[in-house]
Write an enzyme that holds these catalytic residues in place. Structure first.
Site, mmCIF file in Angstrom:
data_model
loop_
_atom_site.group_PDB
_atom_site.id
_atom_site.type_symbol
_atom_site.label_atom_id
_atom_site.label_comp_id
_atom_site.label_asym_id
_atom_site.label_seq_id
_atom_site.Cartn_x
_atom_site.Cartn_y
_atom_site.Cartn_z
ATOM 1 N N ARG A 41 -5.392 6.020 -1.998
ATOM 2 C CA ARG A 41 -5.513 5.019 -3.002
ATOM 3 C C ARG A 41 -4.350 4.035 -3.040
ATOM 4 O O ARG A 41 -4.468 2.935 -3.568
ATOM 5 C CB ARG A 41 -5.615 5.708 -4.378
ATOM 6 C CG ARG A 41 -6.980 6.310 -4.627
ATOM 7 C CD ARG A 41 -6.959 7.192 -5.831
ATOM 8 N NE ARG A 41 -6.207 8.387 -5.465
ATOM 9 C CZ ARG A 41 -6.380 9.558 -6.078
ATOM 10 N NH1 ARG A 41 -7.212 9.659 -7.067
ATOM 11 N NH2 ARG A 41 -5.693 10.606 -5.726
ATOM 12 N N GLY A 42 -3.215 4.435 -2.458
ATOM 13 C CA GLY A 42 -1.982 3.675 -2.635
ATOM 14 C C GLY A 42 -2.015 2.229 -2.200
ATOM 15 O O GLY A 42 -1.259 1.409 -2.719
ATOM 16 N N ASP A 98 0.332 1.539 1.938
ATOM 17 C CA ASP A 98 1.362 1.229 0.953
ATOM 18 C C ASP A 98 2.755 1.506 1.501
ATOM 19 O O ASP A 98 3.666 0.708 1.375
ATOM 20 C CB ASP A 98 1.132 2.014 -0.355
ATOM 21 C CG ASP A 98 0.890 3.504 -0.114
ATOM 22 O OD1 ASP A 98 0.869 3.949 1.051
ATOM 23 O OD2 ASP A 98 0.715 4.236 -1.107
ATOM 24 N N ASP A 101 6.051 6.825 5.712
ATOM 25 C CA ASP A 101 7.157 7.729 5.410
ATOM 26 C C ASP A 101 7.445 8.549 6.675
ATOM 27 O O ASP A 101 8.142 8.076 7.561
ATOM 28 C CB ASP A 101 6.707 8.582 4.208
ATOM 29 C CG ASP A 101 7.776 9.501 3.660
ATOM 30 O OD1 ASP A 101 8.959 9.222 3.874
ATOM 31 O OD2 ASP A 101 7.420 10.500 3.011
ATOM 32 N N THR A 102 6.854 9.736 6.807
ATOM 33 C CA THR A 102 7.046 10.506 8.052
ATOM 34 C C THR A 102 6.275 9.879 9.208
ATOM 35 O O THR A 102 6.601 10.093 10.366
ATOM 36 C CB THR A 102 6.546 11.956 7.894
ATOM 37 O OG1 THR A 102 5.137 11.943 7.646
ATOM 38 C CG2 THR A 102 7.260 12.671 6.759
ATOM 39 N N GLY A 103 5.213 9.133 8.890
ATOM 40 C CA GLY A 103 4.357 8.551 9.930
ATOM 41 C C GLY A 103 3.199 9.461 10.310
ATOM 42 O O GLY A 103 2.325 9.069 11.079
ATOM 43 N N THR A 105 0.580 10.575 8.613
ATOM 44 C CA THR A 105 -0.744 10.122 8.194
ATOM 45 C C THR A 105 -1.281 9.073 9.159
ATOM 46 O O THR A 105 -2.382 9.211 9.708
ATOM 47 C CB THR A 105 -0.687 9.525 6.760
ATOM 48 O OG1 THR A 105 -0.090 10.483 5.899
ATOM 49 C CG2 THR A 105 -2.068 9.148 6.264
ATOM 50 N N LYS A 129 9.906 3.633 5.362
ATOM 51 C CA LYS A 129 11.125 4.456 5.240
ATOM 52 C C LYS A 129 11.488 4.953 6.636
ATOM 53 O O LYS A 129 11.122 6.066 7.015
ATOM 54 C CB LYS A 129 10.836 5.683 4.370
ATOM 55 C CG LYS A 129 10.881 5.473 2.875
ATOM 56 C CD LYS A 129 10.715 6.834 2.186
ATOM 57 C CE LYS A 129 10.354 6.687 0.728
ATOM 58 N NZ LYS A 129 9.893 7.951 0.143
#
Ligand code: IMP
Length: 173
Positions: A41-42, A98, A101-103, A105, A129
């Site tokens: 959803r982000g 959105d 982060d870790t990548g 997903t 990030k």
């Protein structure tokens, strides 16, 4: 909980306008059918702003994935909770997120969508990030690099709330 602004709404609007120009220039050069895919959803607020800044004909679609593993970091696998409505073979895909982060997903979503033989896959993210990266993924269009802090607002949630903040926020004392 107290929070403060990390990135203000004017700076976000300005950067999204620039990203729209970068994206339009890219696809005007490449040509072909473009499908812009938001990961729910982000991404919903960023996606709404971004598509309005893109000057190249396109369709839109959404996809929901959830990662297996704990709630704070995503693991290696993703499960499709809601798949795309549209076929993607031969189309240029622009995946909209959105935050990367870790990548994990994106890495998994990209591998999954590659099997459906799109003409190309590009990635646009509002926030990045880099210090948290576990999987190298190409980010073609990036809004802002941010430090390793938990952020919310502009579609990103803090315990499922505060997605409606019109700026990017961080917790403070
Ligand atoms: P990744 O697979 O680790 O790149 O995680 C991506 C997803 O984790 C994002 O789509 C967000 O839903 C969530 N996420 C990562 N960092 C944050 C944050 O700082 N605030 C809110 N959600 C986050």
């Amino acid at each position: 909980m107290n929070y403060k602004e990390l990135i203000g709404k004017d700076a976000i609007a300005q950067r999204i306008a620039e990203m729209g120009q970068e994206i339009s220039a890219h696809y005007n050069k490449v040509g072909g059918d473009l499908l812009v895919v938001g990961l729910l959803r982000g991404s919903f607020i960023f996606m709404a702003d971004l598509v309005r800044a893109i000057d190249y004909d396109h369709e839109i679609d959404f996809m929901t994935v959830s990662s297996y593993g704990n709630n704070t970091t995503s693991s290696g696998d993703v499960k499709i909770v809601m798949d795309l409505n549209k076929t993607i073979d031969g189309k240029h895909l622009l995946l909209v997120e959105d935050i990367v982060d870790t990548g994990n997903t994106f890495h998994n979503v990209i591998n999954l969508l590659k099997l459906r033989q799109p003409a190309s896959i590009s990635v646009a993210t509002m926030l990045n990030k880099p210090s948290r990266r576990e999987k190298e993924i190409p980010i073609d269009f990036c809004g802002f690099d941010i430090p390793d802090e938990f952020v919310f607002g502009m579609g990103l949630d803090f315990e499922q709330k505060l997605r409606n903040l019109p700026y990017i926020a961080v917790k403070c004392d």
